[in-house]
Scaffold this active site. Structure first.
Site, short mmCIF file in Angstrom:
data_model
loop_
_atom_site.label_atom_id
_atom_site.label_comp_id
_atom_site.label_asym_id
_atom_site.label_seq_id
_atom_site.Cartn_x
_atom_site.Cartn_y
_atom_site.Cartn_z
N GLU A 46 46.41 31.42 39.87
CA GLU A 46 45.77 30.46 38.87
C GLU A 46 45.95 30.68 37.34
O GLU A 46 45.74 31.05 37.00
CB GLU A 46 44.15 31.01 39.36
CG GLU A 46 43.14 30.48 40.37
CD GLU A 46 41.93 31.08 40.30
OE1 GLU A 46 41.07 30.36 40.85
OE2 GLU A 46 41.76 32.18 40.44
N1 IFG Z 1 40.18 32.23 43.69
C1 IFG Z 1 40.63 33.64 42.92
C2 IFG Z 1 40.53 35.34 43.34
C3 IFG Z 1 39.20 35.27 43.26
C4 IFG Z 1 38.54 34.02 44.53
C5 IFG Z 1 36.82 33.96 44.67
C6 IFG Z 1 42.45 33.62 45.15
C7 IFG Z 1 43.80 33.30 45.10
C8 IFG Z 1 38.78 32.83 43.85
N2 IFG Z 1 42.30 33.80 43.27
O1 IFG Z 1 41.68 33.27 45.77
O2 IFG Z 1 41.16 36.14 42.10
O3 IFG Z 1 38.28 35.09 42.12
O4 IFG Z 1 36.51 33.88 46.02
#
Ligand code: IFG
Length: 548
Positions: free
Chosen positions: A359
Protein backbone atom coordinates in the site's frame (compact mmCIF):
# COMPACT_ATOMS: atom_id res chain seq x y z
CA UNK A 1 -14.86 -58.07 17.82
CA UNK A 2 -16.53 -55.66 15.43
CA UNK A 3 -15.52 -55.51 11.81
CA UNK A 4 -13.48 -52.36 12.27
CA UNK A 5 -11.44 -53.93 15.02
CA UNK A 6 -10.93 -57.06 12.92
CA UNK A 7 -9.80 -54.84 10.06
CA UNK A 8 -7.48 -52.93 12.30
CA UNK A 9 -6.05 -56.10 13.80
CA UNK A 10 -5.59 -57.66 10.37
CA UNK A 11 -4.07 -54.43 9.09
CA UNK A 12 -1.66 -54.42 12.00
CA UNK A 13 -0.70 -58.06 11.27
CA UNK A 14 -0.21 -57.40 7.58
CA UNK A 15 1.63 -54.18 8.25
CA UNK A 16 3.81 -55.65 10.93
CA UNK A 17 5.06 -58.08 8.30
CA UNK A 18 5.49 -55.64 5.49
CA UNK A 19 6.64 -52.77 7.72
CA UNK A 20 4.50 -50.51 5.56
CA UNK A 21 2.53 -48.02 7.61
CA UNK A 22 -1.00 -46.96 6.76
CA UNK A 23 -1.02 -43.61 5.01
CA UNK A 24 -3.51 -40.79 5.21
CA UNK A 25 -6.14 -40.31 7.90
CA UNK A 26 -5.82 -42.39 11.06
CA UNK A 27 -6.25 -45.99 10.00
CA UNK A 28 -8.69 -46.86 12.69
CA UNK A 29 -11.02 -44.16 11.46
CA UNK A 30 -11.42 -45.56 8.00
CA UNK A 31 -13.39 -43.70 5.35
CA UNK A 32 -16.48 -41.89 6.58
CA UNK A 33 -16.19 -43.01 10.17
CA UNK A 34 -15.21 -39.78 11.82
CA UNK A 35 -14.97 -39.46 15.60
CA UNK A 36 -17.94 -40.87 17.45
CA UNK A 37 -18.43 -43.74 15.05
CA UNK A 38 -14.94 -45.24 15.05
CA UNK A 39 -14.18 -48.71 16.36
CA UNK A 40 -14.01 -49.29 20.08
CA UNK A 41 -10.48 -48.04 20.41
CA UNK A 42 -11.29 -45.05 22.58
CA UNK A 43 -9.00 -44.37 25.52
CA UNK A 44 -9.27 -47.16 28.08
CA UNK A 45 -11.36 -49.13 25.67
CA UNK A 46 -8.60 -51.74 25.36
CA UNK A 47 -8.91 -55.18 23.76
CA UNK A 48 -12.01 -57.30 24.25
CA UNK A 49 -14.33 -54.41 24.83
CA UNK A 50 -16.49 -55.71 22.00
CA UNK A 51 -18.16 -53.78 19.20
CA UNK A 52 -18.38 -50.05 19.88
CA UNK A 53 -20.28 -48.59 16.95
CA UNK A 54 -20.55 -45.29 18.77
CA UNK A 55 -17.33 -45.29 20.77
CA UNK A 56 -15.85 -41.88 21.35
CA UNK A 57 -13.10 -41.01 18.93
CA UNK A 58 -9.63 -41.85 20.11
CA UNK A 59 -7.10 -39.02 20.33
CA UNK A 60 -5.51 -40.61 17.26
CA UNK A 61 -8.52 -39.43 15.25
CA UNK A 62 -8.35 -35.90 16.66
CA UNK A 63 -4.87 -34.68 15.76
CA UNK A 64 -4.54 -31.22 14.17
CA UNK A 65 -2.64 -30.99 11.88
CA UNK A 66 -3.37 -34.45 10.44
CA UNK A 67 -0.16 -36.51 10.41
CA UNK A 68 1.11 -38.27 7.30
CA UNK A 69 0.87 -41.82 8.68
CA UNK A 70 -0.76 -43.29 11.78
CA UNK A 71 -0.73 -46.97 12.71
CA UNK A 72 -2.92 -47.52 15.77
CA UNK A 73 -1.98 -50.23 18.28
CA UNK A 74 -5.31 -50.57 20.10
CA UNK A 75 -3.92 -53.25 22.39
CA UNK A 76 -1.37 -50.82 23.85
CA UNK A 77 -1.87 -47.94 26.24
CA UNK A 78 0.99 -45.89 27.69
CA UNK A 79 0.51 -44.30 31.11
CA UNK A 80 2.82 -41.54 32.34
CA UNK A 81 3.70 -42.23 35.97
CA UNK A 82 5.19 -40.34 38.90
CA UNK A 83 8.62 -41.86 38.29
CA UNK A 84 8.64 -41.17 34.55
CA UNK A 85 11.62 -39.33 33.12
CA UNK A 86 12.13 -37.34 29.95
CA UNK A 87 15.16 -38.97 28.38
CA UNK A 88 17.25 -37.29 25.71
CA UNK A 89 19.81 -39.01 23.54
CA UNK A 90 21.33 -35.76 22.24
CA UNK A 91 21.63 -32.23 23.56
CA UNK A 92 19.65 -30.90 20.57
CA UNK A 93 16.63 -32.48 22.27
CA UNK A 94 17.11 -30.54 25.50
CA UNK A 95 14.98 -27.49 24.61
CA UNK A 96 12.12 -29.69 23.39
CA UNK A 97 12.44 -31.78 26.57
CA UNK A 98 12.34 -28.63 28.69
CA UNK A 99 9.22 -27.46 26.84
CA UNK A 100 7.45 -30.77 27.42
CA UNK A 101 8.46 -30.73 31.09
CA UNK A 102 7.20 -27.14 31.50
CA UNK A 103 3.81 -28.23 30.19
CA UNK A 104 3.40 -31.56 32.04
CA UNK A 105 4.97 -30.77 35.45
CA UNK A 106 2.21 -28.32 36.54
CA UNK A 107 -0.69 -30.52 35.41
CA UNK A 108 0.61 -33.93 36.56
CA UNK A 109 2.55 -32.76 39.60
CA UNK A 110 5.33 -35.15 38.54
CA UNK A 111 9.05 -34.32 38.69
CA UNK A 112 9.65 -35.48 35.12
CA UNK A 113 13.41 -35.12 35.43
CA UNK A 114 15.30 -34.69 32.17
CA UNK A 115 18.08 -37.25 31.90
CA UNK A 116 20.54 -38.18 29.20
CA UNK A 117 20.48 -41.84 30.15
CA UNK A 118 17.97 -43.44 27.81
CA UNK A 119 16.45 -46.18 29.95
CA UNK A 120 13.23 -46.73 31.85
CA UNK A 121 9.70 -45.38 31.78
CA UNK A 122 8.73 -42.09 30.28
CA UNK A 123 9.22 -40.04 27.15
CA UNK A 124 12.34 -40.73 25.11
CA UNK A 125 13.69 -38.25 22.55
CA UNK A 126 16.04 -39.99 20.11
CA UNK A 127 17.80 -38.63 17.09
CA UNK A 128 17.71 -41.39 14.52
CA UNK A 129 14.52 -40.77 12.61
CA UNK A 130 13.88 -42.03 9.08
CA UNK A 131 15.64 -39.49 6.79
CA UNK A 132 12.40 -39.09 4.83
CA UNK A 133 10.90 -37.06 7.70
CA UNK A 134 13.58 -34.42 7.19
CA UNK A 135 14.42 -31.93 9.96
CA UNK A 136 10.86 -31.00 10.86
CA UNK A 137 9.28 -34.44 10.84
CA UNK A 138 9.32 -37.11 13.52
CA UNK A 139 8.41 -40.68 14.37
CA UNK A 140 6.32 -41.21 17.50
CA UNK A 141 5.99 -44.72 18.90
CA UNK A 142 3.85 -45.54 21.92
CA UNK A 143 4.77 -48.60 23.96
CA UNK A 144 3.42 -49.59 27.39
CA UNK A 145 6.41 -48.06 29.16
CA UNK A 146 7.71 -45.41 26.79
CA UNK A 147 6.66 -42.82 24.27
CA UNK A 148 9.56 -42.62 21.85
CA UNK A 149 9.93 -39.57 19.61
CA UNK A 150 12.60 -39.87 16.97
CA UNK A 151 13.69 -36.78 15.01
CA UNK A 152 16.69 -35.55 13.05
CA UNK A 153 16.70 -32.04 14.60
CA UNK A 154 15.12 -30.06 17.44
CA UNK A 155 12.33 -28.92 15.08
CA UNK A 156 11.21 -32.52 14.68
CA UNK A 157 11.20 -33.09 18.42
CA UNK A 158 9.14 -29.91 18.96
CA UNK A 159 6.64 -31.15 16.37
CA UNK A 160 6.50 -34.64 17.86
CA UNK A 161 5.84 -33.10 21.26
CA UNK A 162 3.00 -31.04 19.80
CA UNK A 163 1.39 -34.30 18.68
CA UNK A 164 2.08 -36.03 22.00
CA UNK A 165 0.31 -33.18 23.81
CA UNK A 166 -2.81 -33.87 21.73
CA UNK A 167 -2.64 -37.60 22.52
CA UNK A 168 -2.69 -36.90 26.27
CA UNK A 169 -5.93 -35.96 28.08
CA UNK A 170 -6.82 -32.25 27.65
CA UNK A 171 -6.19 -31.61 31.35
CA UNK A 172 -2.48 -32.18 30.63
CA UNK A 173 -2.57 -28.53 29.51
CA UNK A 174 -3.71 -27.28 32.94
CA UNK A 175 -1.51 -24.93 34.98
CA UNK A 176 -2.55 -26.63 38.24
CA UNK A 177 -2.30 -30.25 39.43
CA UNK A 178 -5.01 -32.51 37.99
CA UNK A 179 -5.96 -36.12 38.73
CA UNK A 180 -4.63 -38.70 36.23
CA UNK A 181 -4.43 -41.13 34.62
CA UNK A 182 -2.12 -39.66 31.99
CA UNK A 183 -2.74 -42.10 29.18
CA UNK A 184 -1.59 -42.13 25.54
CA UNK A 185 -3.22 -44.56 23.05
CA UNK A 186 -0.90 -47.07 21.41
CA UNK A 187 0.27 -46.03 17.94
CA UNK A 188 3.14 -45.57 15.55
CA UNK A 189 3.11 -42.19 13.82
CA UNK A 190 5.40 -41.05 11.03
CA UNK A 191 4.92 -37.39 10.14
CA UNK A 192 6.45 -34.42 8.30
CA UNK A 193 5.12 -31.13 6.93
CA UNK A 194 3.82 -30.39 3.43
CA UNK A 195 5.37 -26.88 3.51
CA UNK A 196 8.42 -25.52 5.34
CA UNK A 197 6.65 -22.34 6.53
CA UNK A 198 3.53 -22.41 8.72
CA UNK A 199 3.28 -18.86 10.05
CA UNK A 200 1.31 -16.52 12.27
CA UNK A 201 1.64 -12.73 12.06
CA UNK A 202 0.71 -10.34 14.87
CA UNK A 203 0.36 -6.61 14.18
CA UNK A 204 1.67 -4.93 17.36
CA UNK A 205 1.73 -1.50 15.65
CA UNK A 206 -1.97 -0.62 15.43
CA UNK A 207 -2.48 -1.81 18.99
CA UNK A 208 0.51 -2.58 21.19
CA UNK A 209 0.65 -5.90 23.07
CA UNK A 210 2.88 -6.48 26.08
CA UNK A 211 5.62 -9.11 25.99
CA UNK A 212 3.44 -11.40 28.14
CA UNK A 213 0.51 -11.05 25.74
CA UNK A 214 2.81 -11.88 22.82
CA UNK A 215 4.24 -14.89 24.71
CA UNK A 216 0.70 -16.17 25.34
CA UNK A 217 0.02 -16.12 21.59
CA UNK A 218 3.39 -17.79 20.89
CA UNK A 219 2.43 -20.60 23.31
CA UNK A 220 -0.89 -21.04 21.51
CA UNK A 221 0.53 -21.17 17.97
CA UNK A 222 3.33 -23.55 19.00
CA UNK A 223 0.72 -26.17 19.91
CA UNK A 224 -0.19 -26.42 16.19
CA UNK A 225 3.35 -26.84 14.75
CA UNK A 226 3.47 -23.19 13.59
CA UNK A 227 7.20 -22.51 13.04
CA UNK A 228 7.38 -18.82 12.05
CA UNK A 229 6.13 -15.82 14.04
CA UNK A 230 6.00 -12.59 12.00
CA UNK A 231 5.94 -9.44 14.15
CA UNK A 232 4.58 -6.35 12.37
CA UNK A 233 6.67 -3.84 14.37
CA UNK A 234 6.04 -0.49 12.64
CA UNK A 235 3.21 1.28 10.88
CA UNK A 236 1.49 4.67 10.66
CA UNK A 237 0.27 4.44 14.26
CA UNK A 238 3.36 3.15 16.02
CA UNK A 239 7.03 2.22 15.99
CA UNK A 240 7.38 -0.66 18.43
CA UNK A 241 11.06 -1.61 18.70
CA UNK A 242 13.84 0.50 20.22
CA UNK A 243 16.48 1.53 17.63
CA UNK A 244 19.43 2.87 19.62
CA UNK A 245 20.76 5.07 16.80
CA UNK A 246 17.30 6.62 16.23
CA UNK A 247 15.84 6.95 19.77
CA UNK A 248 12.91 9.22 18.82
CA UNK A 249 11.37 6.35 16.84
CA UNK A 250 10.08 4.87 20.12
CA UNK A 251 10.16 8.01 22.29
CA UNK A 252 7.74 9.70 19.87
CA UNK A 253 6.72 6.97 17.42
CA UNK A 254 6.15 4.44 20.23
CA UNK A 255 4.09 6.73 22.45
CA UNK A 256 0.59 6.04 21.15
CA UNK A 257 -1.60 3.69 19.08
CA UNK A 258 -4.97 3.41 17.33
CA UNK A 259 -7.50 5.15 19.55
CA UNK A 260 -4.91 7.43 21.13
CA UNK A 261 -3.82 5.48 24.24
CA UNK A 262 -0.55 6.99 25.48
CA UNK A 263 2.43 5.19 27.04
CA UNK A 264 5.75 3.48 26.44
CA UNK A 265 4.14 1.30 23.82
CA UNK A 266 7.27 -0.40 22.52
CA UNK A 267 9.78 -3.21 23.19
CA UNK A 268 13.28 -2.46 24.35
CA UNK A 269 15.88 -4.46 22.49
CA UNK A 270 16.26 -6.69 25.56
CA UNK A 271 12.52 -7.39 25.57
CA UNK A 272 12.65 -8.21 21.85
CA UNK A 273 15.60 -10.56 22.39
CA UNK A 274 13.61 -12.25 25.17
CA UNK A 275 10.62 -12.71 22.84
CA UNK A 276 12.87 -14.13 20.13
CA UNK A 277 14.37 -16.62 22.60
CA UNK A 278 10.93 -17.52 23.95
CA UNK A 279 9.78 -18.35 20.43
CA UNK A 280 13.00 -20.23 19.63
CA UNK A 281 12.50 -22.39 22.74
CA UNK A 282 9.23 -23.52 21.17
CA UNK A 283 10.70 -24.21 17.75
CA UNK A 284 9.48 -20.90 16.32
CA UNK A 285 11.59 -18.42 14.31
CA UNK A 286 10.71 -14.72 14.59
CA UNK A 287 10.49 -12.63 11.40
CA UNK A 288 10.61 -8.88 12.16
CA UNK A 289 8.76 -6.52 9.81
CA UNK A 290 9.44 -2.81 9.37
CA UNK A 291 6.94 -1.67 6.76
CA UNK A 292 8.35 0.67 4.10
CA UNK A 293 8.17 3.00 2.19
CA UNK A 294 4.45 3.27 3.05
CA UNK A 295 2.84 2.72 6.46
CA UNK A 296 5.59 4.95 7.90
CA UNK A 297 3.80 7.85 9.63
CA UNK A 298 5.19 6.89 13.06
CA UNK A 299 8.76 7.32 11.74
CA UNK A 300 7.81 10.49 9.85
CA UNK A 301 6.34 11.87 13.11
CA UNK A 302 9.58 11.09 14.95
CA UNK A 303 12.18 12.65 12.63
CA UNK A 304 11.62 15.79 10.52
CA UNK A 305 14.47 14.90 8.15
CA UNK A 306 12.72 11.72 7.02
CA UNK A 307 10.03 13.91 5.41
CA UNK A 308 10.68 15.45 1.98
CA UNK A 309 9.50 18.86 3.26
CA UNK A 310 11.66 18.59 6.40
CA UNK A 311 8.60 18.86 8.65
CA UNK A 312 7.58 16.23 11.22
CA UNK A 313 4.17 14.70 10.63
CA UNK A 314 1.64 14.66 13.51
CA UNK A 315 1.20 11.32 15.30
CA UNK A 316 -1.71 9.32 13.81
CA UNK A 317 -4.22 7.30 15.83
CA UNK A 318 -6.78 6.50 13.12
CA UNK A 319 -7.04 3.47 10.83
CA UNK A 320 -6.64 4.84 7.31
CA UNK A 321 -3.90 3.38 5.10
CA UNK A 322 -1.82 4.54 2.13
CA UNK A 323 -1.25 8.19 3.08
CA UNK A 324 2.41 8.04 4.15
CA UNK A 325 5.75 7.61 2.38
CA UNK A 326 9.40 7.90 3.33
CA UNK A 327 11.24 10.48 1.22
CA UNK A 328 12.57 8.40 -1.65
CA UNK A 329 14.96 11.05 -3.00
CA UNK A 330 16.82 11.80 0.25
CA UNK A 331 20.01 9.87 1.16
CA UNK A 332 19.15 10.16 4.87
CA UNK A 333 16.24 7.78 4.20
CA UNK A 334 18.64 4.98 3.30
CA UNK A 335 20.96 5.79 6.21
CA UNK A 336 17.90 5.43 8.45
CA UNK A 337 16.92 2.13 6.87
CA UNK A 338 20.46 0.78 7.05
CA UNK A 339 20.70 1.63 10.76
CA UNK A 340 17.36 -0.10 11.41
CA UNK A 341 18.25 -3.22 9.39
CA UNK A 342 21.70 -3.38 11.00
CA UNK A 343 20.49 -3.11 14.60
CA UNK A 344 17.51 -5.44 14.17
CA UNK A 345 19.42 -8.07 12.17
CA UNK A 346 22.05 -8.19 14.93
CA UNK A 347 19.38 -9.29 17.47
CA UNK A 348 17.40 -11.53 15.11
CA UNK A 349 18.89 -15.03 14.74
CA UNK A 350 16.28 -15.98 12.11
CA UNK A 351 17.31 -15.65 8.45
CA UNK A 352 14.47 -13.34 7.33
CA UNK A 353 13.81 -9.60 7.40
CA UNK A 354 10.33 -8.39 6.29
CA UNK A 355 10.36 -4.97 4.58
CA UNK A 356 6.60 -4.64 4.19
CA UNK A 357 6.20 -2.73 0.90
CA UNK A 358 2.40 -2.83 0.90
CA UNK A 359 0.00 0.00 0.00
CA UNK A 360 2.71 2.49 -0.94
CA UNK A 361 -0.08 4.59 -2.41
CA UNK A 362 1.74 7.87 -1.74
CA UNK A 363 4.94 6.68 -3.44
CA UNK A 364 5.03 7.09 -7.25
CA UNK A 365 5.66 3.72 -8.88
CA UNK A 366 9.03 4.75 -10.37
CA UNK A 367 10.11 5.92 -6.90
CA UNK A 368 8.92 2.64 -5.37
CA UNK A 369 11.21 0.73 -7.76
CA UNK A 370 14.10 3.11 -7.02
CA UNK A 371 13.48 2.67 -3.29
CA UNK A 372 13.45 -1.11 -3.42
CA UNK A 373 16.57 -1.19 -5.60
CA UNK A 374 18.40 0.66 -2.79
CA UNK A 375 16.84 -1.23 0.12
CA UNK A 376 17.03 -4.89 -0.98
CA UNK A 377 20.86 -4.79 -1.09
CA UNK A 378 20.90 -3.35 2.46
CA UNK A 379 18.96 -6.36 3.80
CA UNK A 380 21.36 -8.71 1.99
CA UNK A 381 24.37 -6.77 3.36
CA UNK A 382 23.29 -7.64 6.90
CA UNK A 383 22.91 -11.32 6.07
CA UNK A 384 19.17 -11.60 5.84
CA UNK A 385 16.81 -12.84 3.13
CA UNK A 386 14.13 -10.30 2.24
CA UNK A 387 10.51 -11.18 2.62
CA UNK A 388 7.73 -8.69 2.03
CA UNK A 389 4.12 -8.17 0.98
CA UNK A 390 4.00 -9.31 -2.64
CA UNK A 391 4.03 -5.81 -4.26
CA UNK A 392 7.82 -5.53 -3.89
CA UNK A 393 8.60 -8.61 -5.96
CA UNK A 394 8.15 -6.76 -9.30
CA UNK A 395 11.24 -4.67 -8.42
CA UNK A 396 13.75 -7.52 -8.41
CA UNK A 397 14.74 -10.60 -10.42
CA UNK A 398 16.63 -12.04 -7.46
CA UNK A 399 15.04 -15.45 -6.76
CA UNK A 400 15.84 -15.52 -3.01
CA UNK A 401 13.32 -12.88 -1.79
CA UNK A 402 9.97 -14.25 -0.62
CA UNK A 403 6.77 -12.50 -1.77
CA UNK A 404 3.96 -12.86 0.79
CA UNK A 405 0.77 -12.90 -1.28
CA UNK A 406 -2.07 -11.08 0.51
CA UNK A 407 -4.39 -10.33 -2.42
CA UNK A 408 -8.04 -11.34 -2.83
CA UNK A 409 -7.61 -12.40 -6.47
CA UNK A 410 -6.42 -15.84 -7.65
CA UNK A 411 -3.94 -14.43 -10.12
CA UNK A 412 -1.11 -11.91 -9.96
CA UNK A 413 1.18 -11.54 -12.96
CA UNK A 414 4.20 -10.30 -10.97
CA UNK A 415 3.96 -13.11 -8.42
CA UNK A 416 3.51 -15.70 -11.18
CA UNK A 417 6.54 -14.28 -13.02
CA UNK A 418 8.61 -14.47 -9.82
CA UNK A 419 7.48 -18.05 -9.21
CA UNK A 420 8.50 -18.89 -12.76
CA UNK A 421 11.97 -17.46 -12.03
CA UNK A 422 12.20 -19.59 -8.90
CA UNK A 423 10.96 -17.42 -6.00
CA UNK A 424 8.96 -19.25 -3.33
CA UNK A 425 5.61 -17.69 -2.44
CA UNK A 426 4.17 -17.40 1.08
CA UNK A 427 0.38 -17.64 0.88
CA UNK A 428 -1.77 -15.24 2.93
CA UNK A 429 -4.81 -14.54 0.72
CA UNK A 430 -6.82 -11.96 2.68
CA UNK A 431 -10.22 -13.41 1.78
CA UNK A 432 -9.15 -16.80 3.10
CA UNK A 433 -6.70 -16.50 5.96
CA UNK A 434 -6.66 -12.91 7.27
CA UNK A 435 -7.60 -13.49 10.89
CA UNK A 436 -8.91 -9.93 11.27
CA UNK A 437 -11.69 -10.65 8.77
CA UNK A 438 -15.09 -10.94 10.45
CA UNK A 439 -16.47 -14.51 10.59
CA UNK A 440 -19.93 -13.22 9.70
CA UNK A 441 -21.90 -9.97 9.68
CA UNK A 442 -22.51 -10.28 13.42
CA UNK A 443 -18.85 -10.49 14.36
CA UNK A 444 -18.11 -7.36 16.42
CA UNK A 445 -14.32 -7.46 16.03
CA UNK A 446 -12.40 -7.24 12.78
CA UNK A 447 -12.97 -5.85 9.33
CA UNK A 448 -14.74 -7.08 6.20
CA UNK A 449 -12.97 -5.37 3.28
CA UNK A 450 -11.80 -8.78 1.98
CA UNK A 451 -15.13 -10.43 2.73
CA UNK A 452 -16.53 -12.51 5.57
CA UNK A 453 -14.32 -15.50 6.45
CA UNK A 454 -16.09 -18.28 8.37
CA UNK A 455 -14.06 -21.32 9.37
CA UNK A 456 -15.05 -23.39 6.36
CA UNK A 457 -14.04 -20.54 4.02
CA UNK A 458 -10.65 -20.33 5.73
CA UNK A 459 -10.23 -24.07 5.15
CA UNK A 460 -11.73 -24.32 1.67
CA UNK A 461 -8.70 -23.70 -0.53
CA UNK A 462 -5.52 -25.43 -1.65
CA UNK A 463 -2.40 -23.29 -1.27
CA UNK A 464 -0.67 -25.34 -3.98
CA UNK A 465 -3.38 -24.69 -6.56
CA UNK A 466 -4.71 -21.26 -5.61
CA UNK A 467 -2.75 -18.69 -7.58
CA UNK A 468 -2.59 -19.23 -11.34
CA UNK A 469 0.95 -19.92 -12.43
CA UNK A 470 2.05 -20.59 -8.86
CA UNK A 471 2.03 -24.37 -8.38
CA UNK A 472 2.89 -26.62 -5.45
CA UNK A 473 6.66 -26.44 -6.03
CA UNK A 474 6.54 -22.62 -5.79
CA UNK A 475 4.75 -22.52 -2.45
CA UNK A 476 6.86 -21.82 0.64
CA UNK A 477 3.93 -22.18 2.98
CA UNK A 478 0.92 -20.55 4.61
CA UNK A 479 0.83 -17.63 7.08
CA UNK A 480 -2.20 -16.25 8.95
CA UNK A 481 -1.89 -12.49 9.63
CA UNK A 482 -3.83 -10.83 12.46
CA UNK A 483 -4.10 -7.05 11.93
CA UNK A 484 -5.10 -5.22 15.09
CA UNK A 485 -6.97 -2.06 14.15
CA UNK A 486 -9.92 -3.47 16.11
CA UNK A 487 -8.06 -5.97 18.33
CA UNK A 488 -6.95 -4.82 21.81
CA UNK A 489 -6.74 -7.75 24.23
CA UNK A 490 -5.58 -11.36 24.36
CA UNK A 491 -9.23 -12.39 24.38
CA UNK A 492 -9.72 -10.44 21.13
CA UNK A 493 -6.66 -12.14 19.60
CA UNK A 494 -7.99 -15.57 20.58
CA UNK A 495 -11.50 -14.93 19.32
CA UNK A 496 -10.16 -14.15 15.84
CA UNK A 497 -7.29 -16.66 15.79
CA UNK A 498 -9.23 -19.66 17.10
CA UNK A 499 -10.28 -21.71 15.28
CA UNK A 500 -8.83 -20.23 12.07
CA UNK A 501 -5.12 -20.30 13.08
CA UNK A 502 -5.29 -24.11 13.49
CA UNK A 503 -6.92 -24.15 10.03
CA UNK A 504 -3.85 -22.39 8.63
CA UNK A 505 -1.64 -24.85 10.50
CA UNK A 506 -3.49 -27.79 8.89
CA UNK A 507 -3.25 -26.24 5.40
CA UNK A 508 0.47 -25.67 5.92
CA UNK A 509 1.32 -29.06 7.40
CA UNK A 510 -1.02 -31.81 6.15
CA UNK A 511 -1.03 -33.46 2.75
CA UNK A 512 -3.42 -32.20 0.06
CA UNK A 513 -4.78 -35.76 -0.08
CA UNK A 514 -6.22 -35.43 3.44
CA UNK A 515 -7.99 -32.15 2.64
CA UNK A 516 -11.62 -32.81 3.50
CA UNK A 517 -13.90 -30.55 5.55
CA UNK A 518 -16.01 -33.52 6.69
CA UNK A 519 -12.93 -35.20 8.15
CA UNK A 520 -11.24 -32.00 9.40
CA UNK A 521 -14.19 -30.37 11.15
CA UNK A 522 -14.56 -33.11 13.82
CA UNK A 523 -10.81 -33.02 14.50
CA UNK A 524 -10.96 -29.24 14.86
CA UNK A 525 -14.00 -29.58 17.13
CA UNK A 526 -12.11 -32.08 19.27
CA UNK A 527 -9.65 -29.33 20.26
CA UNK A 528 -12.33 -27.51 22.31
CA UNK A 529 -11.76 -29.38 25.61
CA UNK A 530 -8.07 -28.49 25.40
CA UNK A 531 -8.81 -24.84 24.59
CA UNK A 532 -11.19 -24.67 27.55
CA UNK A 533 -8.46 -25.95 29.86
CA UNK A 534 -6.08 -23.33 28.42
CA UNK A 535 -8.67 -20.56 28.76
CA UNK A 536 -8.58 -19.76 25.04
CA UNK A 537 -11.46 -17.46 24.10
CA UNK A 538 -12.30 -19.23 20.83
CA UNK A 539 -15.20 -18.52 18.48
CA UNK A 540 -17.56 -21.50 18.65
CA UNK A 541 -18.53 -21.46 14.98
CA UNK A 542 -21.77 -23.30 14.25
CA UNK A 543 -19.97 -24.91 11.30
CA UNK A 544 -17.82 -27.01 13.66
CA UNK A 545 -19.01 -30.00 15.77
CA UNK A 546 -17.47 -28.88 19.06
CA UNK A 547 -16.54 -31.71 21.44
CA UNK A 548 -17.79 -31.25 25.02
N1 IFG B 1 -4.18 -4.13 4.51
C1 IFG B 1 -2.95 -3.59 5.11
C2 IFG B 1 -2.74 -3.84 6.58
C3 IFG B 1 -4.03 -3.83 7.38
C4 IFG B 1 -5.03 -4.78 6.71
C5 IFG B 1 -6.26 -4.96 7.58
C6 IFG B 1 -1.77 -5.57 4.26
C7 IFG B 1 -0.52 -6.17 3.70
C8 IFG B 1 -5.36 -4.26 5.36
N2 IFG B 1 -1.80 -4.22 4.40
O1 IFG B 1 -2.69 -6.29 4.58
O2 IFG B 1 -1.88 -2.85 7.12
O3 IFG B 1 -4.57 -2.54 7.49
O4 IFG B 1 -7.04 -6.04 7.14
Amino acid sequence: MNTNRVRTALTALVLAGSGVLVTGPSADAGPGTGPGTGPGTGPGAGPGTGPAATAAATPLQELVPQPVQIQPHPDITFTLTQTAKIQIATDTARKPAELLASILRPSTGYDLQITDSVTGDGVVLLNNADPKVGNEGYQLDVTPKQVIIRANAAAGHFNGIASLRQLLPPKAEAKTKQPGPWTVPGASILDYPRYQHRGAMLDVARHFFTPDQVKRYIDQIAAFKINYFHLHLSDDQGWRLEIKSWPELTKIGGSTEVGGRKGNLFYTQDQYKDLVAYAQNRGITVIPEFDMPGHTNAALASYAELNCDGKKRPLYTGTDVGFSSLCISKDVTYKFIEDVVKEVSAITPGPYFHIGGDEALSTPDADFVKFMNRVLPIVKKYGKVTTGWHEFIKTTTDTAPIPQFWGTETSDANVAAAAKRGNKVLMSPANRIYLDMKYNKNTKLGQDWAGLVEVKTAYGWNPGAYLSGVGEASIRGVEAPLWTETIKTSADIEYMAFPRLPVAAELGWSTAATHSWDKFAPRLGAQAPRWKVQGINYYASTQVPWKK
